[in-house]
Design a protein around this motif. Sequence first.
Motif, PDB file in Angstrom:
ATOM      1  N   THR A   1       0.839  -1.158  -0.182  1.00  0.00           N
ATOM      2  CA  THR A   1       0.071   0.008   0.120  1.00  0.00           C
ATOM      3  C   THR A   1       0.897   1.376  -0.005  1.00  0.00           C
ATOM      4  O   THR A   1       1.728   1.257   0.820  1.00  0.00           O
ATOM      5  N   VAL A   2       0.597   2.268  -0.664  1.00  0.00           N
ATOM      6  CA  VAL A   2       1.167   3.528  -1.124  1.00  0.00           C
ATOM      7  C   VAL A   2       0.305   4.423  -0.485  1.00  0.00           C
ATOM      8  O   VAL A   2      -0.776   4.609  -1.224  1.00  0.00           O
ATOM      9  N   LEU A   3       0.477   5.415   0.460  1.00  0.00           N
ATOM     10  CA  LEU A   3      -0.158   6.606   0.658  1.00  0.00           C
ATOM     11  C   LEU A   3       0.532   7.661   0.437  1.00  0.00           C
ATOM     12  O   LEU A   3       1.817   8.003   1.244  1.00  0.00           O
TER      13      LEU A   3
ATOM     14  N   GLY B   1       5.956  -4.308   7.561  1.00  0.00           N
ATOM     15  CA  GLY B   1       7.158  -3.157   7.433  1.00  0.00           C
ATOM     16  C   GLY B   1       6.627  -1.925   6.920  1.00  0.00           C
ATOM     17  O   GLY B   1       5.605  -1.601   6.228  1.00  0.00           O
ATOM     18  N   ILE B   2       7.207  -0.775   7.515  1.00  0.00           N
ATOM     19  CA  ILE B   2       6.950   0.790   6.951  1.00  0.00           C
ATOM     20  C   ILE B   2       8.080   1.458   6.662  1.00  0.00           C
ATOM     21  O   ILE B   2       9.190   1.466   7.342  1.00  0.00           O
ATOM     22  N   TRP B   3       7.851   2.158   5.458  1.00  0.00           N
ATOM     23  CA  TRP B   3       8.907   3.307   4.817  1.00  0.00           C
ATOM     24  C   TRP B   3       8.435   4.370   4.628  1.00  0.00           C
ATOM     25  O   TRP B   3       7.179   4.563   4.381  1.00  0.00           O
ATOM     26  N   LEU B   4       9.083   5.270   4.614  1.00  0.00           N
ATOM     27  CA  LEU B   4       8.790   6.738   4.278  1.00  0.00           C
ATOM     28  C   LEU B   4       9.693   7.310   3.348  1.00  0.00           C
ATOM     29  O   LEU B   4      10.980   7.305   3.379  1.00  0.00           O
TER      30      LEU B   4
ATOM     31  N   LEU C   1       3.306   0.532   2.847  1.00  0.00           N
ATOM     32  CA  LEU C   1       3.283  -0.385   3.860  1.00  0.00           C
ATOM     33  C   LEU C   1       3.077  -1.954   3.466  1.00  0.00           C
ATOM     34  O   LEU C   1       2.740  -1.987   2.328  1.00  0.00           O
ATOM     35  N   SER C   2       3.663  -2.805   3.803  1.00  0.00           N
ATOM     36  CA  SER C   2       3.839  -4.135   3.256  1.00  0.00           C
ATOM     37  C   SER C   2       4.063  -5.258   4.527  1.00  0.00           C
ATOM     38  O   SER C   2       5.135  -4.905   5.062  1.00  0.00           O
TER      39      SER C   2
ATOM     40  N   ASP D   1      16.158  16.771  -2.555  1.00  0.00           N
ATOM     41  CA  ASP D   1      14.604  16.831  -2.406  1.00  0.00           C
ATOM     42  C   ASP D   1      14.097  15.210  -1.921  1.00  0.00           C
ATOM     43  O   ASP D   1      12.995  15.214  -1.909  1.00  0.00           O
ATOM     44  N   VAL D   2      15.074  14.354  -2.185  1.00  0.00           N
ATOM     45  CA  VAL D   2      14.332  12.943  -1.888  1.00  0.00           C
ATOM     46  C   VAL D   2      14.998  12.400  -0.738  1.00  0.00           C
ATOM     47  O   VAL D   2      16.449  12.418  -0.520  1.00  0.00           O
ATOM     48  N   ALA D   3      14.572  12.110   0.295  1.00  0.00           N
ATOM     49  CA  ALA D   3      15.058  11.170   1.303  1.00  0.00           C
ATOM     50  C   ALA D   3      14.089   9.979   1.728  1.00  0.00           C
ATOM     51  O   ALA D   3      12.919  10.331   1.408  1.00  0.00           O
ATOM     52  N   THR D   4      14.544   9.044   2.417  1.00  0.00           N
ATOM     53  CA  THR D   4      13.894   8.011   2.622  1.00  0.00           C
ATOM     54  C   THR D   4      14.227   7.344   4.035  1.00  0.00           C
ATOM     55  O   THR D   4      15.603   7.651   4.507  1.00  0.00           O
ATOM     56  N   VAL D   5      13.459   6.591   4.529  1.00  0.00           N
ATOM     57  CA  VAL D   5      13.771   5.883   5.737  1.00  0.00           C
ATOM     58  C   VAL D   5      12.889   4.768   6.042  1.00  0.00           C
ATOM     59  O   VAL D   5      11.745   4.627   5.637  1.00  0.00           O
ATOM     60  N   GLU D   6      13.680   3.484   6.518  1.00  0.00           N
ATOM     61  CA  GLU D   6      12.704   2.546   7.087  1.00  0.00           C
ATOM     62  C   GLU D   6      12.455   2.744   8.400  1.00  0.00           C
ATOM     63  O   GLU D   6      13.324   2.619   9.374  1.00  0.00           O
TER      64      GLU D   6
END
Length: 416
Positions: A83-85, A128-131, A201-202, A233-238
């Motif tokens: 799921t992508v929110l 699992g959740i990623w942002l 989310l998965s 402008d792009v950042a990610t985190v688990e």
Amino acid sequence: MSALHQHVIERALALLNANAPFRRCLLDATLHCDAAPVPALAFDAAATYGGADAALDQVLRRPVAVARPDARIEDPLDPFALTVLLTDGFQTTVSPGGGASPDVNCAGGADPACLGSLLAARVREGYGIWLVRIVMPFAGTYFPERPIDEMWPRIAAHVVDLNRNHPEWTGVTFRASRGRHDSPSGAFRWEGARPLLMFVLSRDVALGRNFVAKVSEFLPTEDTIFARSAALDVATVELAPFESATAHIHEASIRRAQSGGAADSVRIAPAVRTAQGVQLSVRCSLAGLASFQAPTTFQRGARIPDFVDVVPSWRVVGGAETWLSPTAVPGTLNLNAVLDCRRLPRGTHTQTLGVHVDWRRNAQLARQWFIRESAETSYEAPESVYRLREIVMPPLVASTERHGWLDQIQISVTRE
């Protein structure tokens, strides 16, 4: 926005064969999922965003379980592998926050405390959740959702500060303007940049990680969606679950450390590994006194972030016994145990030791982008995310408040 959907999100899903079934929905006061996915081009039209406040909690909340089959409501996440929110903000905090339950935190709507609480609940369910944060050009109406008449001087001062004193925003010019009359929503025109958040989310952790990796790969190819550049402008985190740490007792290397005298009265059989851990059998006489070592290695999961410490240590699983004195060899996780058979009555005695691990968040957490870019007010810093810290910390706490046993050794001593 259509480029983000088509050339990044859908492209990543297709390459991972994770696009069947596929649904693209709109969310305002309710979730709108038609038989056919909402066209990606609709997200480029201002009219698409004319609904009421987004009820983000409806997507993340697991429906209450009921006995009657005809009254059951399907969990919004269950039909999908992933799921992508997407959202650009949250309503003003009205919920208690802290350790309140999701029902309490979400009683007043989908504010940061509510979203954080619901995400933590999903972590505990095994998700699992990623942002992903994407900073995009913005020129339009911003809704702080509160009257801002008295706060306007602070907003104006913040714009001046951004344009003069923040080289990280070079190339972006910020402006803020408003009409003559304040309103309950506090709406004003904002120009410059705003962040978009992508929550992923998965339950399939590998799929979630691969999707975020593909998104990170494809985003730089869509440079028109950035306010500056992909690097900025792009950042990610688990946020969960990270990879687990492991410890292994090397049973084949366990042996008596000395020989001669009282040590010869201690006879150690080859250790055997079972499903419960390592089993070590020892026989000794009343005069027996010797030590043995259990070489042990520790592996920190490669995806555990640097703001989390994972600390292993030897502990007694059961009650401590005076005939066994275990200590860790300094600088290692190797176990050194002194066995004193002179303290044992005749018969067989057992003691279990184990490698225990504690997870702890450390001071590096304060330097992470999702903490630094959290705004304390809904009106003063539209280029940041209102109370992002309150959204991120509950799932992070749920995924890092861990402890448990990694490996064990049971020592069975027969005093003859």
